[in-house]
Motif scaffolding. Structure first.
Motif: not given
Length: 195
Positions: A101-107
């Motif tokens: 459930h980790v969110h690694v967002t843009a860039r």
């Protein structure tokens, strides 16, 4: 001009532009070099054509990109979101753990190695400095903001949120919000009140 003590393989690799310092890699064999070159090309293909494909874009954040990271060696949990143009230190992907459930967002940049400056002095050759390598651990349910840089050896705790544009150089505790360059905890996330 031959450098003293270097094997013919290392001299050949340097001549064609591949610099494997013997101090770091030991005396590598030709088969190890061939495997590393093959893995580099394979990983580069996956990262370039699978991570940001307009054809696959509906499936990319939760299906394709986590699968690609697993293929290049990252440890990736379930229901992970990987945003567009995320940069992974592919040569050291095995040092990256991304839990469920980790969110690694843009860039976002996940960097597992950096030059070791602890013994760098005036007159030294920067190119000959060894690398410091460290694991990156993104714990369950944490999130990195857009344009975040995560440095080697960092753990981001469960449920923690990293603000956009942050540079994370030290561990971030669970259930906190951290922002800045370098990132500092600015808030603890409260528990829900019993209703």
């Amino acid at each position: 001009m031959k450098e003293k003590g270097l094997s013919p393989l290392f001299l050949f690799l340097r001549r064609i532009g591949l610099n494997y310092p013997e101090e770091e890699y030991g005396n590598v064999t030709l088969s190890q070099v061939i495997f590393r070159v093959w893995k580099t090309y394979r990983d580069s293909f996956l990262l370039k054509f699978m991570m940001n494909s307009w054809i696959l874009s509906p499936l990319e954040p939760r299906k394709i990109r986590p699968w690609v990271l697993k293929k290049i060696g990252c440890h990736v949990g379930k229901d992970v979101f990987i945003g567009s143009n995320v940069w992974i230190d592919s040569g050291h992907a095995h040092l990256i753990t991304i839990e469920d459930h980790v969110h690694v967002t843009a860039r976002t940049v996940l960097l597992c190695h950096k030059k070791d400056l602890s013994h760098y002095y005036v007159g030294d050759d920067y190119a000959k400095l060894p690398y410091h390598k460290g694991e990156i651990h993104l714990c369950k349910g944490c999130s990195t903001g857009t344009d975040t840089i995560i440095m080697p050896g960092v753990t981001i705790g469960e449920g923690a949120i990293i603000g956009a544009g942050s540079l994370v150089t030290k561990d971030i505790p669970a259930w906190t919000i951290a922002i800045g360059r370098p990132a500092k905890v600015v808030k603890e996330i409260p528990e829900k009140e019993n209703l």
